[in-house]
Design an enzyme around this catalytic site. Structure first.
Site, PDB file in Angstrom:
ATOM      1  N   CYS A  30       0.621  -1.267  -0.112  1.00  0.00           N
ATOM      2  CA  CYS A  30       0.056   0.081   0.137  1.00  0.00           C
ATOM      3  C   CYS A  30       0.762   1.290   0.162  1.00  0.00           C
ATOM      4  CB  CYS A  30      -0.903  -0.035   1.066  1.00  0.00           C
ATOM      5  SG  CYS A  30      -1.885  -1.422   1.304  1.00  0.00           S
ATOM      6  N   ARG A  55      15.461   2.561   2.864  1.00  0.00           N
ATOM      7  CA  ARG A  55      15.665   1.389   1.934  1.00  0.00           C
ATOM      8  C   ARG A  55      14.876   0.075   3.033  1.00  0.00           C
ATOM      9  NH1 ARG A  55      20.958  -0.061   0.960  1.00  0.00           N
ATOM     10  NH2 ARG A  55      21.197   2.033  -0.240  1.00  0.00           N
ATOM     11  N   SER A  56      13.951   0.374   3.984  1.00  0.00           N
ATOM     12  CA  SER A  56      13.339  -0.660   4.402  1.00  0.00           C
ATOM     13  C   SER A  56      12.537  -1.669   3.645  1.00  0.00           C
ATOM     14  CB  SER A  56      12.053  -0.044   5.340  1.00  0.00           C
ATOM     15  OG  SER A  56      11.192   0.741   4.948  1.00  0.00           O
ATOM     16  N   ASP A  74      20.398   4.824   2.391  1.00  0.00           N
ATOM     17  CA  ASP A  74      20.094   4.558   3.402  1.00  0.00           C
ATOM     18  C   ASP A  74      21.247   4.929   4.595  1.00  0.00           C
ATOM     19  OD1 ASP A  74      21.980   2.322   3.432  1.00  0.00           O
ATOM     20  OD2 ASP A  74      20.550   0.797   4.140  1.00  0.00           O
TER      21      ASP A  74
HETATM   22  P1  NAD Z   1      12.486   1.553   9.013  1.00  0.00           P
HETATM   23  O1  NAD Z   1      13.257   1.688  10.541  1.00  0.00           O
HETATM   24  O2  NAD Z   1      12.452   0.251   8.815  1.00  0.00           O
HETATM   25  O3  NAD Z   1      13.448   2.239   7.952  1.00  0.00           O
HETATM   26  C1  NAD Z   1      14.180   3.229   8.003  1.00  0.00           C
HETATM   27  C2  NAD Z   1      14.950   3.572   6.594  1.00  0.00           C
HETATM   28  O4  NAD Z   1      15.652   4.948   6.805  1.00  0.00           O
HETATM   29  C3  NAD Z   1      16.168   2.503   6.820  1.00  0.00           C
HETATM   30  O5  NAD Z   1      16.216   2.172   5.223  1.00  0.00           O
HETATM   31  C4  NAD Z   1      17.285   3.542   7.354  1.00  0.00           C
HETATM   32  O6  NAD Z   1      18.703   3.142   6.825  1.00  0.00           O
HETATM   33  C5  NAD Z   1      17.111   4.888   6.696  1.00  0.00           C
HETATM   34  N1  NAD Z   1      17.526   6.064   7.404  1.00  0.00           N
HETATM   35  C6  NAD Z   1      17.639   6.332   8.573  1.00  0.00           C
HETATM   36  N2  NAD Z   1      18.329   7.298   8.934  1.00  0.00           N
HETATM   37  C7  NAD Z   1      18.729   7.599   8.004  1.00  0.00           C
HETATM   38  C8  NAD Z   1      19.506   8.757   7.570  1.00  0.00           C
HETATM   39  N3  NAD Z   1      20.222   9.676   8.228  1.00  0.00           N
HETATM   40  N4  NAD Z   1      20.060   8.903   6.363  1.00  0.00           N
HETATM   41  C9  NAD Z   1      19.694   8.083   5.393  1.00  0.00           C
HETATM   42  N5  NAD Z   1      18.867   7.056   5.585  1.00  0.00           N
HETATM   43  C10 NAD Z   1      18.277   6.982   6.836  1.00  0.00           C
HETATM   44  O7  NAD Z   1      11.099   2.239   8.962  1.00  0.00           O
HETATM   45  P2  NAD Z   1       9.822   2.142   8.109  1.00  0.00           P
HETATM   46  O8  NAD Z   1       9.153   1.200   8.333  1.00  0.00           O
HETATM   47  O9  NAD Z   1      10.321   2.421   6.454  1.00  0.00           O
HETATM   48  O10 NAD Z   1       9.395   3.561   8.287  1.00  0.00           O
HETATM   49  C11 NAD Z   1       9.641   4.677   8.082  1.00  0.00           C
HETATM   50  C12 NAD Z   1       9.011   6.096   8.203  1.00  0.00           C
HETATM   51  O11 NAD Z   1       7.571   5.883   7.493  1.00  0.00           O
HETATM   52  C13 NAD Z   1       8.134   6.028   9.476  1.00  0.00           C
HETATM   53  O12 NAD Z   1       8.147   7.517  10.237  1.00  0.00           O
HETATM   54  C14 NAD Z   1       7.048   5.452   9.287  1.00  0.00           C
HETATM   55  O13 NAD Z   1       6.135   5.703  10.386  1.00  0.00           O
HETATM   56  C15 NAD Z   1       6.657   5.687   7.970  1.00  0.00           C
HETATM   57  N6  NAD Z   1       5.656   5.174   7.310  1.00  0.00           N
HETATM   58  C16 NAD Z   1       4.794   5.748   6.817  1.00  0.00           C
HETATM   59  C17 NAD Z   1       3.936   4.953   5.906  1.00  0.00           C
HETATM   60  C18 NAD Z   1       2.569   5.954   5.464  1.00  0.00           C
HETATM   61  O14 NAD Z   1       1.852   5.181   4.671  1.00  0.00           O
HETATM   62  N7  NAD Z   1       2.526   6.963   5.385  1.00  0.00           N
HETATM   63  C19 NAD Z   1       3.795   3.846   5.885  1.00  0.00           C
HETATM   64  C20 NAD Z   1       4.741   2.988   6.272  1.00  0.00           C
HETATM   65  C21 NAD Z   1       5.815   3.799   7.111  1.00  0.00           C
END
Ligand code: NAD
Length: 305
Positions: A143, A178-179, A201
């Site tokens: 999604c 890159r999650s 990332d």
């Molecule tokens: P996660 O912690 O699994 O992944 C975070 C990613 O960001 C990793 O790839 C990490 O290496 C990278 N990262 C962290 N610090 C960094 C930096 N300083 N420079 C470059 N890259 C960096 O988190 P996630 O599950 O992917 O979620 C990320 C965000 O997105 C959260 O705030 C979450 O709430 C939001 N999210 C939003 C939606 C939506 O629909 N709006 C859906 C899922 C997640």
């Protein structure tokens, strides 16, 4: 200021309207979505509450089932076998480790509205767009990555004059995250659609692309030695998802007229983005929930077929 800020609610509205009329026209009545909440995570509870509200708006029946995490697997199996249930969503994290991946694959692909099971992920990475040879059933896409694709279509980053599947040819995009749930699938989807994607990332930068002349059938990934600040000035679109309040993109490194999209729950762009960007989308959450419902409707149709 020439920058146009676009809210997710405005972008989601046309999908919500379309969903509402499709649901009202269904001979079988509204589809049913079951949500499983098996954690105490406030973001998950908020997302569940939000799913309920948006389902009410479109006419989808939403049933939230609170279960303890040890009973979750059985609860999913029951819902898989229940013909009254058209779609299943689990609010993660549940165990926060590999067991969550296992649970993603316990959900039947026929009810997996989040598109997280192995078959859908494999098809997405391999640029397989249909589930059947007759090309009647499109694959389900996760999604949030799908919501970001729809945002980019809405604001005209996708060039609709080009053939379907190539509409990002010539575009350079950065995805800062890159999650496995958002950043990596998103980079793959955009590269499969023809873009050159810098996936950034904490550990460095990779390039996802279909190569010169988008000659490859699906994207390839290459490690590169450039730093984020070296690749950001090259990008037409910068998409951020860093889950830390203190993280802010240095807008002085961005191209004038860049398209900026943030999906993190924190604002990854400082206010100065409005002096740099042509278009700024500060969040995508409402479009994500619209995509969840769109996936549900699609699966309900497939169950009928
Ligand atoms: P996660 O912690 O699994 O992944 C975070 C990613 O960001 C990793 O790839 C990490 O290496 C990278 N990262 C962290 N610090 C960094 C930096 N300083 N420079 C470059 N890259 C960096 O988190 P996630 O599950 O992917 O979620 C990320 C965000 O997105 C959260 O705030 C979450 O709430 C939001 N999210 C939003 C939606 C939506 O629909 N709006 C859906 C899922 C997640």
């Amino acid at each position: 200021m020439p920058c146009k800020t676009l809210l997710a609610s405005g972008i989601a509205a046309k999908f919500t309207e379309e969903l509402r009329s499709l649901i009202a026209a269904r001979a079988d009545g509204p589809p049913t979505l079951v949500g499983f909440l098996a954690n105490e995570d406030p973001f998950a509870a908020k997302y569940a509450e939000w799913t309920g509200k948006t389902c009410e708006e479109t006419g989808i029946k939403f049933e939230l089932r609170r279960v303890d995490r040890e009973s979750l697997e059985e609860a999913i199996v029951d819902a898989n076998g229940d013909v009254r249930v058209n779609g299943i969503i689990v609010y993660y994290p549940v165990f926060g480790d590999r067991q969550d991946q296992y649970l993603q694959n316990v959900v039947s692909p026929t009810k997996d509205v989040e598109g997280l099971c192995h078959q859908y992920c494999y098809n997405m990475y391999h640029n397989v767009r249909f589930l059947d040879e007759e090309k009647q059933r499109k694959c389900i896409i996760p999604c949030t990555p799908l919501a970001i694709v729809k945002v980019l279509e809405h604001i005209g980053v996708y060039n609709s004059i080009l053939p379907y599947g190539d509409r990002l040819h010539g575009k350079t995009v950065a995805v800062i995250n890159r999650s496995e749930v958002v950043g990596r699938p998103l980079a793959a989807l955009l590269a499969n659609d023809g873009a050159k994607v810098y996936s950034v990332d904490v550990n460095g930068v990779q390039v996802f692309s279909r190569g010169p002349g988008i000659a490859l059938a699906r994207h390839k990934v290459a490690e590169v030695s450039e730093k984020a600040e070296e690749v950001l000035p090259l990008c037409d679109v910068v998409i951020t998802g860093v889950p830390v309040e203190s993280y802010k993109v240095d807008t002085s490194t961005l191209k004038d007229g860049v398209v900026a999209v943030n999906f993190s729950s924190y604002r990854n762009f400082p206010d100065s983005i409005k002096q740099k960007a042509s278009l700024y989308v500060p969040s995508v959450g409402k479009v994500t929930v619209a995509m969840l419902q769109r996936n549900l409707l699609r699966l309900a149709e497939y169950q009928h077929m």
